[in-house]
Design an enzyme around this catalytic site. Structure first.
Site, PDB file in Angstrom:
ATOM      1  N   ASP A   1       0.870  -1.200  -0.245  1.00 28.98           N
ATOM      2  CA  ASP A   1      -0.448   0.436  -0.355  1.00 28.98           C
ATOM      3  C   ASP A   1       1.151   1.223  -0.157  1.00 28.98           C
ATOM      4  O   ASP A   1       0.087   2.321   0.088  1.00 28.98           O
ATOM      5  CB  ASP A   1      -1.153   0.427   0.903  1.00 28.98           C
ATOM      6  CG  ASP A   1       0.058  -0.016   2.341  1.00 28.98           C
ATOM      7  OD1 ASP A   1       0.942   0.120   2.436  1.00 28.98           O
ATOM      8  OD2 ASP A   1      -1.213   0.034   3.838  1.00 28.98           O
TER       9      ASP A   1
ATOM     10  N   ASP B   1       3.721   1.113  13.142  1.00 26.31           N
ATOM     11  CA  ASP B   1       3.513   0.103  13.487  1.00 26.31           C
ATOM     12  C   ASP B   1       3.706  -1.142  14.249  1.00 26.31           C
ATOM     13  O   ASP B   1       3.675  -1.902  14.481  1.00 26.31           O
ATOM     14  CB  ASP B   1       3.161  -0.076  12.007  1.00 26.31           C
ATOM     15  CG  ASP B   1       1.489   0.986  11.097  1.00 26.31           C
ATOM     16  OD1 ASP B   1       0.986   0.833  12.114  1.00 26.31           O
ATOM     17  OD2 ASP B   1       1.809   1.150  10.088  1.00 26.31           O
TER      18      ASP B   1
END
Length: 887
Positions: A70, A481
């Protein structure tokens, strides 16, 4: 990946790149001469770390597969090494949004061709429109067609697809589903030009959150997949029947039976759901559809699986569980092309206790699960997990049943069975790409083995980097993350990310310059402390105590001797402490949100920056005083560092194109700054080991110098600069952090927003940057050696790297290398040199910035080409009129 990652580049770019195009240089700007160096670029291995929303196998050539990410570009599978090769590293700073890949398509008619639809955000976060990249050499090189709208590789709904599809009978025809109400688009010239299919009746209407004023969650997710029925066409003629999925819960599937001339809503279709995937088994005449009540990849509370009989128009609900029993949507969907009655699907949004994978061998009549409950909370798995190659995937967790560690996955929107090998299946998750090579054990009662199949695919967003001068750690990284890692060997995957506590995102870290065993990091965590300390060089950690009001990591600085710390967290003002943060006191004289750093010599001196003002503390962070320095960037897109070994030596980089932008240097602790006139723009600054004979540490920056954006090095305090990357190695946006290695001359660590931690090593043995001219006219003299390496080869095409070494005693100020191909090979595209080819004879000449090659140094270039019959390597090379040794 969690949603935190969507803002990594956006916030940092807001004050800089997004401000507009850079102004023209003033006539008085001094001319900058760029020297050249040859660097080898690699990733500090993490293996994965990000969301893989798409996997595409070529349907006509074995072992040809691609993956899309992404924010981190596209990759091609290398079967011989079982690794992934990055394909989009050539995307530069101005086109950073093109590192988000919303769809991929591999041509089954001509497997050398591959296409990528790129663009990261459809709202204002990405200033550029999307594009379709096309390649005739499997992604080794690309051509680009700009689109008149944006694409959203990191937007909601990015796991649906594929939105880009090639007609399997007439491969000059492609379709692309667009978001934002832009409709369906078609190319009839192999992706060179595109036009809207104006008669397509539905542009979609589904938005995740209509109240989101940022435009991120409120964008219409649009046209989400295109599927051809290859049985309705013949080679060379356009396929007659095409299915298109639309983000519209009442009108999700459309069909054309006249090669796109007209379109109708498919009668009798289910309503109330979004069709994430539409996969056709042309042999048995079934279109399978995976439905969810949400667009994903995070949300989804209900779902169904359906089968549509293309010959009769009959719809059959083949859901493996009753709708009432779902708490997830379905997405990952694949058919075994060797045994088309075998179908698999994923419960992509089943976060707890784990994802679920379903398998049917009778076209969806009956299903089995990857795992079942025996007696709750105990589970029986049809698989075993082997994460020994990426042990951090356990996250250091020891959960209670029914959770297990490592998890089978989450955000599992991509699942594909190899069309040539029923035993191989790959699927993407939010943190890695898993796969198996003994899948059919599922059907025989055995356990199939799931392993990471992700080596070479590096997809992390990097916030900060630090390379200590001593200790076992070579590098500390602060990542989005997955927190970050301590690398003791850059070529090996660390056993675990930072834990105790485990931040979702680490925003900043630092070590004590004269006591590198003391390390501090800060980051984001839903509940728990936002700061952690280590006293053993980052091997082990313990949590500090948050001051009141902290909501996020912010930035942190360690005193040079580790005796105290200054922290500027989100949610409250700047704080300082002695010891390891058991209690904190508010700093005075410095605004909230300031970026903080420490002097690397004086343990009581700290620095800060906020909104154009530089701040200095000489009492350990208790009080700060604003410097009288002016002319600094007015915004907060600034990064600065103090030089190790010299008190008060500070370098500051940053700014925006509509104001002050560049690189500044202070030698008086920030009381005054001097702007370097030869640096037009700079976004990071870092230091590394000094060159041989140099009295000052090596500088590194991600900058624009001499009109060129790149990664630059200076060994003479910024007087001259060497661009050390090249156009094939740009990695989009590199503005978060950079640091040299204090122990290895020339080594530099570069942050990326989706391609992980990149590090480069130089072929220069330490002599530094000469500044050098660019005149290619003089004929080099002395000995030379050439290394010619074929780095990739496929049917009809190949990629090669050439390294030319000056093994003589005199520097070159220009070079021209010639050779002759033995088998009629033709160069298609060559980088880092100019070239001509006449028949089999090739001449490659230096470009303006890499003409100077010192004695003992090397220069490199690469190219892609075509071949037929054989691809023999050249056996002789000539530098001007003299022969080179072939290594």
């Amino acid at each position: 990946m969690r949603r935190t990652r969507i803002l990594t580049a956006v916030l940092a770019l807001a004050a800089g790149l997004l401000a507009g195009s850079p102004p023209a240089l003033a006539a008085s700007t001094p001319k900058v001469t760029l020297a050249a160096d040859t660097y080898t670029w690699k990733n500090a291995r993490i293996d994965g770390g990000g969301f893989v929303p798409g996997i595409v196998f070529n349907r006509s050539e074995k072992n040809l597969a691609y993956a899309r990410t992404d924010i981190g570009g596209a990759y091609r599978w290398q079967e011989s090494a079982k690794t992934w090769t990055p394909l989009t590293d050539s995307i530069g700073w101005d086109d950073w949004g093109h590192t988000g890949v919303v769809s991929l398509a591999s041509d089954s008619v001509d497997p050398n061709k591959v296409y990528a639809a790129v663009g990261t955000y459809t709202n204002s976060w990405d200033p550029g429109n999307g594009a379709v990249l096309r390649s005739a050499d499997r992604g080794a090189s690309w051509q680009k067609t700009a689109l008149p709208f944006k694409l959203g590789g990191n937007m909601p709904g990015r796991g649906m697809g594929e939105r880009l599809a090639i007609d399997p009978n007439k491969d000059s025809v492609l379709y692309l589903g667009a978001p934002s109400g832009k409709g369906l688009w078609r190319s009839t010239d192999s992706g060179v030009t595109w036009s809207q299919v104006t008669n397509f009746p539905n542009v979609g209407n589904y938005v995740q959150d209509s109240g989101d004023t940022s435009g991120y969650a409120s964008d219409n997710q649009g046209i989400v997949w295109v599927t051809f029925d290859e049985s309705t066409g013949t080679s060379g003629s356009a396929t007659r029947t095409i299915y298109v999925g639309v983000a519209d819960k009442d009108n999700a599937v459309y069909r054309s039976t006249d090669a796109g001339a007209s379109w109708t809503r498919l009668a009798g279709q289910p309503t109330g759901y979004l069709a994430h995937k539409g996969v056709l088994d042309a042999k048995n005449g079934y279109l399978y559809l995976a439905y969810s009540d949400k667009g994903g990849p995070y949300d989804g509370g209900k779902g169904q699986l359906w089968r549509y009989a293309t010959a009769t128009g009959t719809w059959t609900n083949i859901s493996p569980v009753a709708e009432a029993d779902t708490y997830y949507g379905f997405s990952g969907l694949s058919v075994d092309r060797r045994h088309p009655g075998t179908v698999m699907a994923t419960a992509y949004s089943s976060w707890w206790p784990d994802t679920q994978i379903f398998r049917s061998t009778d076209s969806g009549g009956t299903w089995t699960k990857a795992w079942d409950y025996t007696s709750y909370p105990n589970r029986s798995n049809r698989y075993t997990m082997d994460v020994s190659s990426s042990p951090w995937l356990t996250f250091g967790a020891n959960p209670s049943p029914p959770e297990q560690s490592p998890k089978l996955g989450w955000m599992t929107e991509a699942l594909e069975i190899d069309p040539f090998n029923s035993d191989r299946m790959m699927y993407g998750t939010g943190d890695t790409l898993y796969g198996t090579e003994d899948l059919t054990k599922w059907d025989s009662g055995g356990q199939f083995t799931v392993k990471p199949m992700v080596q070479g695919l590096e997809e992390t967003a990097v916030n900060d980097l630090a390379a200590p001068p001593s200790g076992g750690a070579q590098l500390f990284s602060a990542l989005g993350d997955i927190g970050g890692f301590r690398h003791t060997d850059l070529t090996k995957v660390p056993s675990m990310m930072f834990t105790s506590p485990t931040f979702t995102t680490t925003t900043s870290l630092d070590f004590a310059e004269t006591n590198p065993n003391t390390v501090v990091r800060v980051g984001n965590l839903d509940s728990g402390p936002h700061i952690a300390f280590s006293t053993d060089n980052g091997a082990n950690w313990f949590a500090g105590t948050d001051p009141s009001g902290v909501s996020g990591g912010g930035t942190v600085a360690a005193a040079s001797d580790g005796s105290r710390f200054v922290w500027s967290p989100a949610g409250t003002g700047v704080q300082y402490t002695t010891g390891f943060g058991s209690s904190w006191s508010a700093s005075s004289g410095i605004p909230s949100g300031a970026t903080v750093e420490s002097d690397r010599v004086d343990p009581k001196t700290f620095y800060g920056f906020k909104s154009g003002k530089f701040y200095v503390s000489s009492d350990g962070g208790a009080t700060f005083t604003a410097s009288s320095a002016n002319g600094l960037p007015s915004g907060d897109s600034v990064r600065f560092k103090a030089l190790p070994g010299t008190k008060g030596d500070v370098w500051l980089a940053g700014g925006a194109s509509d104001g002050a932008y560049g690189l500044w240097h202070s030698t008086d602790g920030g009381a005054s700054f001097t702007k370097l006139s030869n640096v037009e723009q700079a976004d990071t600054i870092g230091f590394g080991k000094a060159a041989t004979g140099a009295s000052y540490q090596t500088l590194y920056t991600s900058a624009k110098i001499g009109g060129v954006r790149g990664i630059f090095r200076s060994t003479d305090k910024g007087v001259s600069w060497t661009r050390i990357n090249d156009d094939a190695h740009q990695w989009g946006w590199t503005g978060a952090a950079i640091t040299g290695d204090p122990r290895v001359y020339g080594r530099v660590y570069v942050s990326t927003n989706g391609r992980g931690v990149i590090y480069g090593d130089t072929s220069d043995t330490g002599g530094g940057d000469g500044g050098g001219g660019t005149d290619p006219t003089p004929t080099p003299t002395g000995a030379c050696t050439v290394t010619y390496k074929i780095t990739n080869q496929w049917s009809g095409g190949f990629q090669a790297d050439v390294q030319l070494s000056n093994t003589g005693s005199t520097a070159w100020s220009g070079w021209s290398l010639g050779w002759t191909f033995a088998d009629g090979q033709k160069i298609a595209q060559l980088w880092n040199a100019d070239h001509t080819q006449s028949g089999a004879a090739v001449t490659a000449k230096n470009v303006g910035w890499n003409g100077n090659v010192a004695a003992g140094a090397s220069v490199g270039f690469g190219f892609t080409g075509s071949w037929s019959g054989s691809n023999t390597k050249p056996t002789s090379f000539a530098l001007g009129d003299q022969s080179c040794t072939v290594a």
